[in-house]
Write a protein that holds these residues in place. Sequence first.
Motif, PDB file in Angstrom:
ATOM      1  N   MET A 272       0.832  -1.204   0.000  1.00 59.21           N
ATOM      2  CA  MET A 272       0.000   0.000   0.000  1.00 59.21           C
ATOM      3  C   MET A 272       0.873   1.263   0.000  1.00 59.21           C
ATOM      4  SD  MET A 272      -1.496   0.433   3.877  1.00 59.21           S
ATOM      5  CE  MET A 272      -2.063  -1.259   4.031  1.00 59.21           C
ATOM      6  N   GLN A 273       2.124   1.138   0.464  1.00 56.68           N
ATOM      7  CA  GLN A 273       3.010   2.303   0.483  1.00 56.68           C
ATOM      8  C   GLN A 273       3.620   2.520  -0.896  1.00 56.68           C
ATOM      9  OE1 GLN A 273       5.389   3.516   3.983  1.00 56.68           O
ATOM     10  NE2 GLN A 273       7.158   2.871   2.781  1.00 56.68           N
ATOM     11  N   SER A 274       3.701   3.768  -1.319  1.00 53.24           N
ATOM     12  CA  SER A 274       4.234   4.056  -2.643  1.00 53.24           C
ATOM     13  C   SER A 274       5.721   3.744  -2.732  1.00 53.24           C
ATOM     14  CB  SER A 274       4.005   5.521  -3.001  1.00 53.24           C
ATOM     15  OG  SER A 274       4.877   6.366  -2.271  1.00 53.24           O
ATOM     16  N   ALA A 275       6.167   3.370  -3.924  1.00 52.62           N
ATOM     17  CA  ALA A 275       7.581   3.074  -4.146  1.00 52.62           C
ATOM     18  C   ALA A 275       8.463   4.293  -3.889  1.00 52.62           C
ATOM     19  CB  ALA A 275       7.787   2.538  -5.567  1.00 52.62           C
ATOM     20  N   PRO A 276       8.074   5.506  -4.316  1.00 48.53           N
ATOM     21  CA  PRO A 276       8.897   6.675  -4.036  1.00 48.53           C
ATOM     22  C   PRO A 276       9.133   6.910  -2.545  1.00 48.53           C
ATOM     23  CG  PRO A 276       7.389   7.185  -5.810  1.00 48.53           C
ATOM     24  CD  PRO A 276       6.978   5.841  -5.267  1.00 48.53           C
ATOM     25  N   VAL A 277       8.112   6.670  -1.721  1.00 47.18           N
ATOM     26  CA  VAL A 277       8.276   6.853  -0.274  1.00 47.18           C
ATOM     27  C   VAL A 277       9.224   5.794   0.285  1.00 47.18           C
ATOM     28  CG1 VAL A 277       7.111   6.678   1.964  1.00 47.18           C
ATOM     29  CG2 VAL A 277       6.084   8.013   0.115  1.00 47.18           C
ATOM     30  N   SER A 278       9.055   4.554  -0.118  1.00 49.65           N
ATOM     31  CA  SER A 278       9.931   3.485   0.366  1.00 49.65           C
ATOM     32  C   SER A 278      11.382   3.745  -0.030  1.00 49.65           C
ATOM     33  CB  SER A 278       9.480   2.125  -0.186  1.00 49.65           C
ATOM     34  OG  SER A 278       8.223   1.772   0.343  1.00 49.65           O
ATOM     35  N   TYR A 279      11.581   4.160  -1.266  1.00 51.62           N
ATOM     36  CA  TYR A 279      12.943   4.443  -1.742  1.00 51.62           C
ATOM     37  C   TYR A 279      13.553   5.598  -0.954  1.00 51.62           C
ATOM     38  CZ  TYR A 279      16.664   6.404  -4.623  1.00 51.62           C
ATOM     39  OH  TYR A 279      17.869   6.922  -5.048  1.00 51.62           O
ATOM     40  N   ALA A 280      12.794   6.677  -0.770  1.00 50.33           N
ATOM     41  CA  ALA A 280      13.314   7.852  -0.069  1.00 50.33           C
ATOM     42  C   ALA A 280      13.680   7.518   1.369  1.00 50.33           C
ATOM     43  CB  ALA A 280      12.285   8.979  -0.118  1.00 50.33           C
ATOM     44  N   ARG A 281      12.852   6.736   2.032  1.00 44.36           N
ATOM     45  CA  ARG A 281      13.158   6.345   3.411  1.00 44.36           C
ATOM     46  C   ARG A 281      14.386   5.432   3.456  1.00 44.36           C
ATOM     47  NH1 ARG A 281       7.365   5.068   6.475  1.00 44.36           N
ATOM     48  NH2 ARG A 281       6.548   7.214   6.398  1.00 44.36           N
ATOM     49  N   TYR A 282      14.466   4.537   2.493  1.00 41.38           N
ATOM     50  CA  TYR A 282      15.619   3.629   2.417  1.00 41.38           C
ATOM     51  C   TYR A 282      16.917   4.435   2.299  1.00 41.38           C
ATOM     52  CZ  TYR A 282      18.787   0.126   0.402  1.00 41.38           C
ATOM     53  OH  TYR A 282      19.862  -0.695   0.146  1.00 41.38           O
ATOM     54  N   LYS A 283      16.916   5.423   1.425  1.00 40.19           N
ATOM     55  CA  LYS A 283      18.101   6.253   1.223  1.00 40.19           C
ATOM     56  C   LYS A 283      18.382   7.118   2.451  1.00 40.19           C
ATOM     57  CE  LYS A 283      20.185   6.787  -2.132  1.00 40.19           C
ATOM     58  NZ  LYS A 283      21.450   6.157  -2.582  1.00 40.19           N
ATOM     59  N   PHE A 284      17.335   7.621   3.084  1.00 39.62           N
ATOM     60  CA  PHE A 284      17.497   8.455   4.275  1.00 39.62           C
ATOM     61  C   PHE A 284      18.200   7.673   5.384  1.00 39.62           C
ATOM     62  CE2 PHE A 284      16.043   9.730   8.470  1.00 39.62           C
ATOM     63  CZ  PHE A 284      16.337  11.084   8.487  1.00 39.62           C
ATOM     64  N   TYR A 285      17.694   6.478   5.659  1.00 38.84           N
ATOM     65  CA  TYR A 285      18.297   5.669   6.723  1.00 38.84           C
ATOM     66  C   TYR A 285      19.760   5.345   6.403  1.00 38.84           C
ATOM     67  CZ  TYR A 285      13.810   4.871   9.031  1.00 38.84           C
ATOM     68  OH  TYR A 285      12.633   5.047   9.713  1.00 38.84           O
ATOM     69  N   ASN A 286      20.006   5.056   5.127  1.00 40.94           N
ATOM     70  CA  ASN A 286      21.350   4.670   4.728  1.00 40.94           C
ATOM     71  C   ASN A 286      22.324   5.847   4.779  1.00 40.94           C
ATOM     72  OD1 ASN A 286      23.473   4.195   2.334  1.00 40.94           O
ATOM     73  ND2 ASN A 286      22.845   2.206   3.167  1.00 40.94           N
ATOM     74  N   GLU A 287      21.917   6.985   4.264  1.00 43.21           N
ATOM     75  CA  GLU A 287      22.824   8.119   4.148  1.00 43.21           C
ATOM     76  C   GLU A 287      22.825   9.053   5.359  1.00 43.21           C
ATOM     77  OE1 GLU A 287      22.270  10.175   0.466  1.00 43.21           O
ATOM     78  OE2 GLU A 287      22.488   8.349  -0.750  1.00 43.21           O
TER      79      GLU A 287
END
Length: 341
Positions: A272-287
């Motif tokens: 249900m969560q959009s791909a752009p949100v998942s990607y942005a959060r993934y990058k945020f946590y990583n960087e």
Amino acid sequence: MSIDELFSKLGYKKEEYTLVKDYYKRMGLKEETLYGKVSDTYPFLLKIGCSKKEIIKMSTSFAAIYSYNVDNLSQKLIDLEELGYTKKEVIKIIKEEPQVFGYSINKIKRKLNSLEEIGYERKNVLKITYTTPVIFSYDSQSIKNKIDDLMELGYKKKDVLKMTKAFPKLYNLSIEYIKQRIKDMILLGYTKEEIINMTIDMPTIYGYGIDNITGTLEKLEELNYTKEEVLNMTKNFPAIFGYSAENLKQKIEFYDYIDLHEIIANESFHLMQSAPVSYARYKFYNEEEGISIDINNYGKLFVNNKYFEKHSKITKRELLEKYKFETYLEEKNKVNVKKKI
């Protein structure tokens, strides 16, 4: 100007205005009288927000609309608003079901009251009727019979009320159609009990063509899920059937990219969560926090937005602007090109 010329000027095709003229011919109305009524009513309908195309559709399905004077039409709109509808909802109702102009306000009140007696709250009655205004043309017994028919299939009354609040158009579908859809889905691998549970949560499934349903299942298998996994994914999160093939592909390929393929198989509701949100959060946590998302901490990707913003000190808009999904897609395309070479 003749009546034919008037209709043509207003955008009617010959076959369309012939339907209207024939109705009034049967009623014994002279063409010059019809000319006057059209000249008055057409501008009124434009003024309240109907497009030319919508007016033509309304008058060809309900030619009698030109038999009411503008004052009566205007009063009917006021009466409907006084029943609890917004002006926007009233206009939607008359566009989709212009026959409402021919119902007395007392008849409409009785319809609303009868739906309340069945078990709907007033706010739900208003929502159901403006979402699917053809319900105004159904007699109360027909609605009760539909509820009984659905209960015989295995639904409880509270389930039927829940389903029709979310998907009022269920009342438009014949019980034979619904039974056939259940049979079709059983052939796809679901049990009747599973179909009942899925449609309680996602009644719009009955509004999808069987080709759309099988297409979704096939797309998920193409994305490397087994048939058993696909059935479980859709049973646990039937809203999947409402997503386009491209939407599913985009999301699942990203989760594959971060090694969460199996997680989605078991917890498909994360789709249900959009791909752009998942990607942005993934990058945020990583960087920003030096956290690598994996199967041990993937839940961080899916916390509600209010919680995420509070702990990350960044708004959703800022997050999406900083970590654009397009960047991921571009990098992915470059990799695919290199693979082809």
